[in-house]
Design an enzyme around this catalytic site. Structure first.
Site, PDB file in Angstrom:
ATOM      1  N   LYS A   1       0.812  -1.042  -0.015  1.00 16.09           N
ATOM      2  CA  LYS A   1       0.165  -0.097  -0.052  1.00 16.09           C
ATOM      3  C   LYS A   1       1.023   1.354  -0.107  1.00 16.09           C
ATOM      4  O   LYS A   1       1.874   1.327   0.271  1.00 16.09           O
ATOM      5  CB  LYS A   1      -1.054  -0.097   1.104  1.00 16.09           C
ATOM      6  CG  LYS A   1      -2.193  -0.973   0.975  1.00 16.09           C
ATOM      7  CD  LYS A   1      -3.323  -0.822   1.805  1.00 16.09           C
ATOM      8  CE  LYS A   1      -4.448  -1.610   1.458  1.00 16.09           C
ATOM      9  NZ  LYS A   1      -5.546  -1.792   2.495  1.00 16.09           N
TER      10      LYS A   1
ATOM     11  N   ARG B   1      -3.933 -10.200   5.035  1.00 14.80           N
ATOM     12  CA  ARG B   1      -4.061 -10.321   3.440  1.00 14.80           C
ATOM     13  C   ARG B   1      -3.066  -9.783   2.679  1.00 14.80           C
ATOM     14  O   ARG B   1      -2.543  -8.635   2.968  1.00 14.80           O
ATOM     15  CB  ARG B   1      -5.568  -9.424   3.401  1.00 14.80           C
ATOM     16  CG  ARG B   1      -6.145  -9.327   1.865  1.00 14.80           C
ATOM     17  CD  ARG B   1      -7.378  -8.430   1.842  1.00 14.80           C
ATOM     18  NE  ARG B   1      -7.806  -8.489   0.620  1.00 14.80           N
ATOM     19  CZ  ARG B   1      -7.532  -7.533  -0.503  1.00 14.80           C
ATOM     20  NH1 ARG B   1      -6.645  -6.629  -0.144  1.00 14.80           N
ATOM     21  NH2 ARG B   1      -8.167  -7.804  -1.549  1.00 14.80           N
TER      22      ARG B   1
END
Length: 283
Positions: free
Chosen positions: A230, A264
């Site tokens: 991210k 995840r």
């Protein structure tokens, strides 16, 4: 890393035909069937390539698979329900009989219903089942539900998000959504929580949530974290999307040390190895 007492493990997660022991961290592999994933790994309409990616993830140690048919990267546009179904269902139908849970990442009640009918064991909703009809679409099933916090919507969520107390506000939101689902008949053991790293948060907001991850674990629900590749990691390290694996592993381990129990990730093998070291030390 400061030592602290072990977090109280959550109850097993009821996940369709599976029961997932959350006393230890579990690996969820990301399988994007979109053309516009922020991480550059989308495989829209290529069932063979998506199936091969899923097979590789399982070989690398994935214990859950998460299929996404609509990008949620900042600035992304929505796609029609039919387009999302056309992307997700062909792969889901192949994976539904595999001996591990398959999650579908969607905000659309129609996709939720179709995914559950096709064998999905979990619905992962970045919108926390707020769309009209979403709770009704999942309440009567046996699918697990991932309830995530997002401020705004993907198209605009990173345009100057503001909180007075990001940890308190995210926790209060998740508590309210859990209460709504409980009122609809969803058992606690079917729910996991996700603070929503990068979804309507600045870097400082994300860091505050990561520091306080144990607060989200305190209510007895499992906590799922998704920090893989991210932008927050790029802002800290200066690395491009495809160079953020080491940073992602660090963030994932910090979350697990705080009590998170589902990680995840795009980088399954490396995360498996990092968690193996963590487990050996903590044991």
């Amino acid at each position: 890393m400061t030592a602290h007492a072990d977090p109280v493990p959550p109850a097993d997660l009821a996940c369709g035909r599976f029961s997932i022991d959350l006393s230890v961290p579990r690996l969820m592999a990301i399988v994007n069937v979109t053309p516009d994933s922020f991480s550059g790994d989308g495989l829209a309409h290529d069932v063979g390539a998506s199936l091969a990616r899923a097979e590789a993830a399982v070989r690398d140690g994935a214990e859950l698979l998460d299929i996404g048919g609509e990008s949620s990267r900042p600035g992304s546009a929505t796609v029609s329900e039919q387009e999302e179904l056309d992307r997700v269902l062909p792969l889901l139908e192949r994976l539904a009989e595999w001996p591990l849970p398959v999650s579908v990442d969607t905000v659309k009640p129609g996709v939720m219903r179709a995914a559950i009918a096709a064998g999905a064991s979990m619905i992962n909703d970045i919108n926390a089942f707020r769309a009209p009809g979403a709770i009704e679409a999942v309440a009567g099933s046996d699918a697990a539900l991932c309830v995530m916090h997002m401020r705004g919507e993907p198209r605009t969520m990173q345009q100057d998000p503001v909180y007075e107390d990001v940890v308190g506000e995210v926790a209060a939101f998740l508590d309210e959504r859990v209460a709504m689902l409980r009122t609809a008949g969803v058992a606690n053991e079917r729910m996991v929580l996700d603070p929503g790293f990068g979804f309507g948060k600045t870097l400082e907001h994300n860091l505050a949530l990561l520091r306080a991850i144990d607060r989200f674990c305190a209510g007895g629900h499992g906590v799922l974290v998704g920090v893989s590749r991210k932008r927050m990691l790029g802002m800290i390290t200066g690395r491009a999307v495809d160079e953020r694996m080491a940073a992602g592993l660090s963030a994932a381990l910090l979350a697990v040390e705080g009590g998170a129990r589902i990680v995840r990730t795009h980088d399954v093998a490396a995360t498996r190895d990092a968690l193996a070291v963590w487990k050996a030390v903590r044991r």
